[in-house]
Design an enzyme around this catalytic site. Structure first.
Site, PDB file in Angstrom:
ATOM      1  N   GLU A  45       1.135  -1.262  -0.021  1.00  0.00           N
ATOM      2  CA  GLU A  45       0.045   0.020  -0.357  1.00  0.00           C
ATOM      3  C   GLU A  45       1.080   1.275  -0.233  1.00  0.00           C
ATOM      4  OE1 GLU A  45      -3.309   2.211   3.012  1.00  0.00           O
ATOM      5  OE2 GLU A  45      -2.020   1.415   3.590  1.00  0.00           O
ATOM      6  N   ASP A  70       4.578   4.912   3.513  1.00  0.00           N
ATOM      7  CA  ASP A  70       4.509   5.956   3.657  1.00  0.00           C
ATOM      8  C   ASP A  70       5.848   6.561   4.108  1.00  0.00           C
ATOM      9  OD1 ASP A  70       3.952   8.720   4.499  1.00  0.00           O
ATOM     10  OD2 ASP A  70       1.710   7.745   3.875  1.00  0.00           O
ATOM     11  N   ASP A 119      -2.094  11.642  -2.128  1.00  0.00           N
ATOM     12  CA  ASP A 119      -1.948  13.529  -1.757  1.00  0.00           C
ATOM     13  C   ASP A 119      -2.866  13.593  -3.515  1.00  0.00           C
ATOM     14  OD1 ASP A 119      -2.262  16.000  -2.355  1.00  0.00           O
ATOM     15  OD2 ASP A 119      -0.337  16.352  -1.103  1.00  0.00           O
TER      16      ASP A 119
END
Length: 217
Positions: A45, A70, A119
């Protein structure tokens, strides 16, 4: 940086299910065998945020390995902590910039990739930072197996339209797509997983876009 963020940064460094920056280079090509200790398919992910999708996918599919990626450690902290507390062994987190994905994964190492509410980088000047920009798509195509699947969920209609344009240019076959997921017949236990941001969007009746595709190899 606030005290709470500093605390989370310090704590996440102690989590056994989190790999940070260059620590992950040694796992390239060996994530399933050496990080997870098995030979199960690997699912990523990207821009995982707090890791809700990563953790919930891991619960649904114990026969697969999941890595949430991330750069913000204070966000990763939440998903990693939940996985540790609940004993979910088939989930891990990698703190890197997504544009460096080829440094951490070999060609054909990954079976599936999810991008959930990234984003949208709406300004024209930031197009290169969009996670479905051609330079990113090229990287995903390399690390994915031949039959590897891609998924995108986003509330941003402009970003969704941009993504579809890029897929058309690549002649990438789209298996499923909708501009209003929860009013479609596509929703299942996987697509009904909701992130923190998705819940906020749904609370104000925002439509959720979804597309699933493969790359032509």
């Amino acid at each position: 940086m606030g005290k709470d963020k500093l605390r989370k940064f310090a704590e996440v460094a102690t989590f056994k299910n989190v790999v940070q920056l260059d620590e992950g280079l040694g796992y390239k090509g060996k994530w399933s065998s050496e990080f997870f200790g098995n030979d199960k398919p690997l699912v990523l992910e990207l821009a995982c945020g707090k890791g809700e999708y990563t953790v919930n996918l891991a619960k649904l599919f114990p026969d697969r390995n999941f890595i949430g990626i991330d750069y913000k450690g204070n966000r990763i902290w939440r998903g990693a902590k939940t996985a540790l507390e609940e004993g979910i062994a088939n989930v891990g987190f990698l703190r890197i910039q997504i544009e460096k994905i080829l440094e951490f994964f070999t060609e054909n190492e990954v079976s599936e990739i999810w991008i959930t509410f990234p984003d949208p980088q709406p300004q024209d000047s930031r197009e290169k930072k969009r996670l479905t920009n051609p330079r990113f798509l090229e990287r995903y195509q390399l690390v994915l197996k031949e039959e590897g699947m891609m998924h995108l969920k986003t509330d941003n209609d402009g970003f969704y339209a941009y993504t579809l344009e890029q897929l058309t240019l690549l002649e990438a076959p789209k298996n499923r797509e909708t501009t209003d997921l929860y009013k479609s017949d596509l929703v299942d236990e996987v697509l009904s997983i909701k992130t923190y941001y998705e819940r906020k969007y749904l609370a104000v009746d925002k439509n959720i876009n979804y597309v699933q595709w493969k790359f032509k190899k």
